[in-house]
Design a protein around this motif. Structure first.
Motif, short mmCIF file in Angstrom:
data_model
loop_
_atom_site.label_atom_id
_atom_site.label_comp_id
_atom_site.label_asym_id
_atom_site.label_seq_id
_atom_site.Cartn_x
_atom_site.Cartn_y
_atom_site.Cartn_z
N UNK A 1 2.14 2.38 -7.28
CA UNK A 1 0.80 2.87 -7.56
C UNK A 1 -0.18 2.39 -6.49
N UNK A 2 -1.19 3.21 -6.27
CA UNK A 2 -2.35 2.75 -5.51
C UNK A 2 -3.58 3.29 -6.22
N UNK A 3 -4.72 2.67 -5.95
CA UNK A 3 -5.96 3.16 -6.52
C UNK A 3 -6.50 4.27 -5.62
N UNK A 4 -6.68 5.46 -6.18
CA UNK A 4 -7.13 6.61 -5.41
C UNK A 4 -8.62 6.89 -5.59
N UNK A 5 -9.04 8.08 -5.23
CA UNK A 5 -10.45 8.47 -5.37
C UNK A 5 -10.85 8.56 -6.84
N UNK A 6 -12.15 8.56 -7.15
CA UNK A 6 -12.62 8.49 -8.54
C UNK A 6 -12.18 9.71 -9.37
N UNK A 7 -11.37 9.47 -10.38
CA UNK A 7 -10.94 10.58 -11.23
C UNK A 7 -12.07 11.15 -12.06
N UNK A 8 -13.10 10.36 -12.32
CA UNK A 8 -14.21 10.87 -13.12
C UNK A 8 -14.86 12.07 -12.43
N UNK B 1 -20.57 7.95 -6.95
CA UNK B 1 -20.40 7.12 -5.76
C UNK B 1 -19.10 6.35 -5.87
N UNK B 2 -18.23 6.48 -4.87
CA UNK B 2 -17.00 5.69 -4.85
C UNK B 2 -17.28 4.40 -4.08
N UNK B 3 -17.59 3.35 -4.80
CA UNK B 3 -18.05 2.10 -4.15
C UNK B 3 -16.88 1.28 -3.62
N UNK B 4 -15.83 1.15 -4.43
CA UNK B 4 -14.61 0.48 -3.96
C UNK B 4 -13.42 1.02 -4.75
N UNK B 5 -12.22 0.72 -4.28
CA UNK B 5 -11.00 1.19 -4.95
C UNK B 5 -10.08 0.00 -5.18
N UNK B 6 -10.36 -0.75 -6.26
CA UNK B 6 -9.62 -1.99 -6.46
C UNK B 6 -9.06 -2.09 -7.88
#
Lengths: 162, 162, 162, 162
Positions: free
Chosen positions: C24-31, C47-52
């Motif tokens: 798995x990795x954290x991707x772009x905002x699903x919302x 706003x996609x501030x971080x992907x953690x």
């Protein structure tokens, strides 16, 4: 006797996700769940033989799969398998002469909204009832002879190789 | 030339819902949408021949379907069709001797969460590539010869009839 | 001006899966994807501030989140966040007095068939429009004040803690 | 005592499809099924009061709904309702002064893959916990006061009407 014997050995199709660890593991055979939710007119049985990423399958594992298939009283065998070494396992079954054997799997886990698992299972089931004896792979909507197929990692799909 | 020619004539698989009227209508072929979302290794074309509930199909409609199939340059034909008279249409195609023809459809519209459409399309696609010339129905996970199948309304599934 | 400002910082809700690596990795905002597929009557920005993973969030990350929220011209802020440290981040926002801030996320990735993501996003959106200034968490169908909630790892859900 | 009382009166959200007749009917409350599949931290009860298309609701039906809401021991009431006359029913509840009442429903049946039902239920649940006494409609991602909303048939969504 049942018409089709299904043997699950693991792979992406059976991957489950544990939130606590944020990691995947190979779970029980998803094909059993998928088929149980449909109102089928065929008889089948599902054996969970192993739960492995296909990259972790050893020569011993393949010998066990071949032995299990050969000893199965059923003439039509569907195997769910990881995609990375599906072709290798298919070739390891070549010595079995009198059965129709179709391997399938999924490029995305069956529990994903966009998974190809249900479609692939349908395709493999249609093929295994319709073909004569031989070893086949049903992936990406195509039924391949086992000696004429490879997984193209760039396009992420199985394609014909003459 | 494409490997498989797909002809859609309507049925539950293609039903859409219009909120304004709270009624169903038969929409464009869902098989085109389903297949376009998969990464397939086969070539195919989809023809939307008619959009009818299968109970509304007439003898003229069946003549048109048969003519369309006979004139299709492709030897492997997949037809999506309503379930209530699928067997009747299959029998109307019996005179076509040299093609492999598989009919399928769905007991629930393809846009339902629990629809059998994707599975059935997979099953029909696996079968149409694997069978010799003849007329078949792929429903409820089983590939039936067209003269040995009926739709059991009580169990709501296709079953073998000898 | 838009009615609601949405800030995504990562977490399970945004996890994607790469077959090649089976990780798995954290991707772009699903919302953003979820809301774009609905026909909404509110105005919002994402706003996609971080992907953690939330376990990887540092004190500096939380300072950045707080600064971003404080400087946002919008008075109603929805944050999507990993679940493991959602409560900790909520507490780090306590100094912001005049905004309504609701944090949500998902216990299963949004791309899973059984994910709670769409429901949670709906719940958070309903809450952020309806509450006065304060910091809240919307998870498991309940809107919690940020200082009265914990994630119970055994039951795998957020519960009230007085 | 339970935190939220849910009353279902029918509408598109509860529509089911019977293949035999190719027609829709209003079935049991889908909100009960949706909520039961989530791991919630709130207590609630679901009452199936009637199963009607909202166009078929009469003045007597609205009197019964109002009486049922008024007599409910719970102060927070969520009503699932057809969309065509949801605003009319909301206005018929205006005399109830001391409860928080939120109506919601769906523009597509809950059993559709693309239904807005789960999102709307989440949104209504978030709102009903967060608002003071009053009558509200939660649709299309927005929480409307009952006297400032209409269903725009052209855009097929609820919008603000001052």
């Amino acid at each position: 006797m049942k018409e089709i014997s299904i043997i699950a050995v693991g792979g992406t199709i059976d991957k489950v996700y544990f939130d606590a660890k944020s990691e995947y593991e190979v779970g029980p055979p998803n094909i059993a769940k998928v088929l149980s939710e449909l109102n089928l007119s065929i008889s089948y049985g599902v054996t969970s033989l192993m739960r492995k990423d296909s990259l972790d399958l050893t020569a011993e594992d393949r010998t066990l799969i071949a032995k299990t298939v050969a000893n199965d009283p059923c003439d039509r065998i569907l195997i769910t398998h990881g995609t990375d070494t599906m072709v290798e396992t298919a070739k390891a079954l070549m010595a079995i002469a009198e059965k129709t054997i179709v391997l399938t799997g999924a490029l995305e886990p069956a529990l994903f909204k966009t998974s190809d698992a249900v479609f692939n299972i349908g395709c493999a089931l249609g093929a295994v009832q319709s073909l004569g004896a031989g070893i086949y792979i049903a992936m990406n909507g195509k039924v391949f002879a086992a000696d004429k197929v490879w997984k193209n990692l760039d396009s992420n799909r199985f394609e014909t190789r003459e």
